[in-house]
Design a protein around this motif. Sequence first.
Motif, PDB file in Angstrom:
ATOM      1  N   PHE A 134       0.820  -1.216   0.000  1.00 26.63           N
ATOM      2  CA  PHE A 134       0.000   0.000   0.000  1.00 26.63           C
ATOM      3  C   PHE A 134       0.853   1.265   0.000  1.00 26.63           C
ATOM      4  CE2 PHE A 134      -3.046  -2.826   2.618  1.00 26.63           C
ATOM      5  CZ  PHE A 134      -3.520  -3.419   1.455  1.00 26.63           C
ATOM      6  N   ASP A 135       2.072   1.209  -0.570  1.00 29.75           N
ATOM      7  CA  ASP A 135       2.985   2.351  -0.491  1.00 29.75           C
ATOM      8  C   ASP A 135       2.736   3.430  -1.540  1.00 29.75           C
ATOM      9  OD1 ASP A 135       3.900   1.146  -2.779  1.00 29.75           O
ATOM     10  OD2 ASP A 135       5.894   0.652  -2.006  1.00 29.75           O
ATOM     11  N   GLY A 136       1.811   3.208  -2.463  1.00 26.48           N
ATOM     12  CA  GLY A 136       1.479   4.228  -3.452  1.00 26.48           C
ATOM     13  C   GLY A 136       2.455   4.352  -4.597  1.00 26.48           C
ATOM     14  N   VAL A 137       3.446   3.474  -4.668  1.00 26.17           N
ATOM     15  CA  VAL A 137       4.409   3.506  -5.773  1.00 26.17           C
ATOM     16  C   VAL A 137       3.676   3.112  -7.069  1.00 26.17           C
ATOM     17  CG1 VAL A 137       6.473   2.391  -6.722  1.00 26.17           C
ATOM     18  CG2 VAL A 137       6.389   3.048  -4.307  1.00 26.17           C
ATOM     19  N   PRO A 138       3.958   3.787  -8.192  1.00 27.86           N
ATOM     20  CA  PRO A 138       3.255   3.463  -9.450  1.00 27.86           C
ATOM     21  C   PRO A 138       3.428   2.005  -9.845  1.00 27.86           C
ATOM     22  CG  PRO A 138       4.454   5.530  -9.656  1.00 27.86           C
ATOM     23  CD  PRO A 138       4.881   4.927  -8.358  1.00 27.86           C
ATOM     24  N   ARG A 139       2.337   1.411 -10.311  1.00 27.87           N
ATOM     25  CA  ARG A 139       2.342   0.028 -10.752  1.00 27.87           C
ATOM     26  C   ARG A 139       1.573  -0.086 -12.064  1.00 27.87           C
ATOM     27  NH1 ARG A 139       2.240  -0.116  -5.109  1.00 27.87           N
ATOM     28  NH2 ARG A 139       3.197  -1.929  -4.072  1.00 27.87           N
ATOM     29  N   ILE A 140       1.990  -1.029 -12.884  1.00 31.59           N
ATOM     30  CA  ILE A 140       1.232  -1.415 -14.065  1.00 31.59           C
ATOM     31  C   ILE A 140       0.451  -2.671 -13.709  1.00 31.59           C
ATOM     32  CG2 ILE A 140       1.366  -2.207 -16.454  1.00 31.59           C
ATOM     33  CD1 ILE A 140       4.008  -0.656 -16.686  1.00 31.59           C
TER      34      ILE A 140
ATOM     35  N   THR B 167     -12.677 -24.427 -26.133  1.00 31.19           N
ATOM     36  CA  THR B 167     -11.920 -25.661 -25.969  1.00 31.19           C
ATOM     37  C   THR B 167     -10.703 -25.440 -25.084  1.00 31.19           C
ATOM     38  OG1 THR B 167     -12.636 -26.391 -28.155  1.00 31.19           O
ATOM     39  CG2 THR B 167     -10.749 -27.536 -27.172  1.00 31.19           C
ATOM     40  N   VAL B 168      -9.892 -24.447 -25.418  1.00 36.01           N
ATOM     41  CA  VAL B 168      -8.705 -24.119 -24.615  1.00 36.01           C
ATOM     42  C   VAL B 168      -8.567 -22.605 -24.542  1.00 36.01           C
ATOM     43  CG1 VAL B 168      -7.449 -26.249 -25.115  1.00 36.01           C
ATOM     44  CG2 VAL B 168      -7.207 -24.300 -26.644  1.00 36.01           C
ATOM     45  N   ASP B 169      -8.193 -22.102 -23.379  1.00 40.23           N
ATOM     46  CA  ASP B 169      -7.865 -20.693 -23.214  1.00 40.23           C
ATOM     47  C   ASP B 169      -7.266 -20.469 -21.826  1.00 40.23           C
ATOM     48  OD1 ASP B 169     -10.128 -20.896 -21.607  1.00 40.23           O
ATOM     49  OD2 ASP B 169     -11.404 -19.819 -23.005  1.00 40.23           O
ATOM     50  N   GLN B 170      -6.570 -19.346 -21.670  1.00 37.30           N
ATOM     51  CA  GLN B 170      -5.947 -19.005 -20.391  1.00 37.30           C
ATOM     52  C   GLN B 170      -5.751 -17.499 -20.306  1.00 37.30           C
ATOM     53  OE1 GLN B 170      -4.850 -21.144 -17.629  1.00 37.30           O
ATOM     54  NE2 GLN B 170      -5.055 -19.038 -16.850  1.00 37.30           N
ATOM     55  N   ASP B 171      -6.210 -16.887 -19.206  1.00 37.28           N
ATOM     56  CA  ASP B 171      -5.939 -15.479 -18.945  1.00 37.28           C
ATOM     57  C   ASP B 171      -4.885 -15.380 -17.852  1.00 37.28           C
ATOM     58  OD1 ASP B 171      -7.432 -16.276 -16.766  1.00 37.28           O
ATOM     59  OD2 ASP B 171      -9.177 -15.055 -17.275  1.00 37.28           O
ATOM     60  N   PHE B 172      -4.531 -14.170 -17.444  1.00 32.14           N
ATOM     61  CA  PHE B 172      -3.478 -14.019 -16.432  1.00 32.14           C
ATOM     62  C   PHE B 172      -3.588 -12.659 -15.759  1.00 32.14           C
ATOM     63  CE2 PHE B 172      -1.673 -12.579 -20.488  1.00 32.14           C
ATOM     64  CZ  PHE B 172      -1.167 -11.324 -20.152  1.00 32.14           C
ATOM     65  N   ALA B 173      -2.911 -12.547 -14.635  1.00 32.30           N
ATOM     66  CA  ALA B 173      -2.766 -11.276 -13.918  1.00 32.30           C
ATOM     67  C   ALA B 173      -1.294 -10.913 -13.906  1.00 32.30           C
ATOM     68  CB  ALA B 173      -3.308 -11.395 -12.497  1.00 32.30           C
ATOM     69  N   LEU B 174      -0.995  -9.644 -14.151  1.00 29.76           N
ATOM     70  CA  LEU B 174       0.381  -9.169 -14.202  1.00 29.76           C
ATOM     71  C   LEU B 174       0.493  -7.880 -13.415  1.00 29.76           C
ATOM     72  CD1 LEU B 174       3.260  -9.455 -15.614  1.00 29.76           C
ATOM     73  CD2 LEU B 174       2.362  -7.824 -17.301  1.00 29.76           C
ATOM     74  N   ILE B 175       1.521  -7.780 -12.578  1.00 29.17           N
ATOM     75  CA  ILE B 175       1.793  -6.548 -11.854  1.00 29.17           C
ATOM     76  C   ILE B 175       3.256  -6.183 -12.040  1.00 29.17           C
ATOM     77  CG2 ILE B 175       2.066  -7.908  -9.735  1.00 29.17           C
ATOM     78  CD1 ILE B 175       1.401  -5.342  -8.175  1.00 29.17           C
ATOM     79  N   VAL B 176       3.499  -4.909 -12.382  1.00 33.01           N
ATOM     80  CA  VAL B 176       4.856  -4.388 -12.532  1.00 33.01           C
ATOM     81  C   VAL B 176       5.006  -3.237 -11.540  1.00 33.01           C
ATOM     82  CG1 VAL B 176       6.582  -3.489 -14.114  1.00 33.01           C
ATOM     83  CG2 VAL B 176       4.755  -4.970 -14.985  1.00 33.01           C
ATOM     84  N   TYR B 177       5.883  -3.408 -10.566  1.00 27.95           N
ATOM     85  CA  TYR B 177       6.072  -2.444  -9.478  1.00 27.95           C
ATOM     86  C   TYR B 177       7.149  -1.424  -9.842  1.00 27.95           C
ATOM     87  CZ  TYR B 177       7.482  -0.746  -4.807  1.00 27.95           C
ATOM     88  OH  TYR B 177       7.810   0.024  -3.721  1.00 27.95           O
ATOM     89  N   ASN B 178       6.865  -0.157  -9.503  1.00 27.53           N
ATOM     90  CA  ASN B 178       7.798   0.946  -9.742  1.00 27.53           C
ATOM     91  C   ASN B 178       7.970   1.174 -11.240  1.00 27.53           C
ATOM     92  OD1 ASN B 178       9.667   2.995  -9.288  1.00 27.53           O
ATOM     93  ND2 ASN B 178      11.401   1.583  -9.040  1.00 27.53           N
ATOM     94  N   ALA B 179       6.848   1.339 -11.923  1.00 24.56           N
ATOM     95  CA  ALA B 179       6.899   1.441 -13.382  1.00 24.56           C
ATOM     96  C   ALA B 179       5.698   2.204 -13.915  1.00 24.56           C
ATOM     97  CB  ALA B 179       6.935   0.050 -14.001  1.00 24.56           C
ATOM     98  N   GLN B 180       5.863   2.742 -15.104  1.00 24.04           N
ATOM     99  CA  GLN B 180       4.751   3.309 -15.849  1.00 24.04           C
ATOM    100  C   GLN B 180       4.871   2.886 -17.303  1.00 24.04           C
ATOM    101  OE1 GLN B 180       5.006   7.557 -15.356  1.00 24.04           O
ATOM    102  NE2 GLN B 180       6.662   7.789 -16.820  1.00 24.04           N
ATOM    103  N   SER B 181       3.736   2.752 -17.967  1.00 24.15           N
ATOM    104  CA  SER B 181       3.713   2.279 -19.345  1.00 24.15           C
ATOM    105  C   SER B 181       4.245   3.341 -20.285  1.00 24.15           C
ATOM    106  CB  SER B 181       2.292   1.896 -19.750  1.00 24.15           C
ATOM    107  OG  SER B 181       1.794   0.839 -18.965  1.00 24.15           O
ATOM    108  N   ILE B 182       4.819   2.892 -21.400  1.00 24.08           N
ATOM    109  CA  ILE B 182       5.215   3.781 -22.478  1.00 24.08           C
ATOM    110  C   ILE B 182       4.590   3.254 -23.763  1.00 24.08           C
ATOM    111  CG2 ILE B 182       7.353   4.562 -21.421  1.00 24.08           C
ATOM    112  CD1 ILE B 182       8.876   2.567 -23.106  1.00 24.08           C
ATOM    113  N   THR B 183       4.325   4.160 -24.695  1.00 22.97           N
ATOM    114  CA  THR B 183       3.636   3.776 -25.924  1.00 22.97           C
ATOM    115  C   THR B 183       4.538   2.987 -26.857  1.00 22.97           C
ATOM    116  OG1 THR B 183       2.242   5.747 -25.778  1.00 22.97           O
ATOM    117  CG2 THR B 183       2.363   4.647 -27.907  1.00 22.97           C
TER     118      THR B 183
END
Length: 325
Positions: A101-107, A224-240
């Motif tokens: 809960f430190d508020g650091v940016p995450r993706i 028939t087949v499929d898979q989703d996922f969860a991803l977290i990136v700590y201390n980061a921001q997205s770029i285009t």
Amino acid sequence: ATNIGICGLSGSGTVAADNFFPLSQQFFTESSGTSHSAPAVAGACALLRQYFINHSLTPPSPAMTKAYLMNSARYVTGSGANDSLWSNNQGMGELDLGTAFDGVPRILQDELATNVFTTSGQTRTFSGTITDPTKPFRVTLAWTDSPGNTIGSALNNDLDLTVTVGCNTYKGNVFKGAFSATGGTADHRNNVESVFLPAGVTADFTVTVTAYNINSDAVGNGDTVDQDFALIVYNAQSITNPPNECAFTLNSTNITLSAQGTRSKSVSVKPCNAACSWTAFSNDPFITITSGTNGVGSGSVRYTVPGNTNTVAISGTMTIAGQTF
């Protein structure tokens, strides 16, 4: 049942030893084990869900809950720990809600429809930049697999995590101590994979999730087949745009020379990609680049510096492959 091991036993010291901690009181005690850690983590899951709601985020999926808490865990040192992560002694570390809960940016990418894999070999790529070099950089991938088998591999659908930062590529769950190491092999046994790097890293990065093997319906939508996922990136921001694949390393970034006589030295240049081109120049008049003002792939820059007849040291810089020397 005997009284041995009961917490908070009335009558301090009546069963072989004082049953309270600190000693000489009858209100508090200490104990450990999975019977205590399980409710603590369950409470943390509830707090994390509320944290998402309070920040106007979609409540986390079970996979995101697991990834988020493991991503923020604290590495444990001391007797019985201080080992390489994914150990029997500490797993991925100790629960740490302060970091969670430190508020650091995450993706965050939580089981999005656009990220569903439907066949083996598919990939999803996420690009970003590290926001604060004084903090560690962490990536965690988790997925809810379809029900496992009683024989053979525990995993049905197998995903792989790779993270490229600068010239280095890290595979999920390849650790040396508290941090990820290059090399190693992909993890085909666990449904959570992480890459942890220490503070001090400043670079753009690419996170790639690969569907190594998709053979079951994990999403439960009748496919028939499929898979989703969860991803977290700590201390980061997205770029285009994806990071520049032409990252370079120099064999040194500074040098101190004696004042007497002309000196001739060289700097080696090594790119991540052999097709990358580079240039070298200096705006300081006493530095003369004699060879290697440009190149493709690996190379070297040779320069000369005259002797200094002054009593005060002089300094100057060159720009080599976009880096200051």
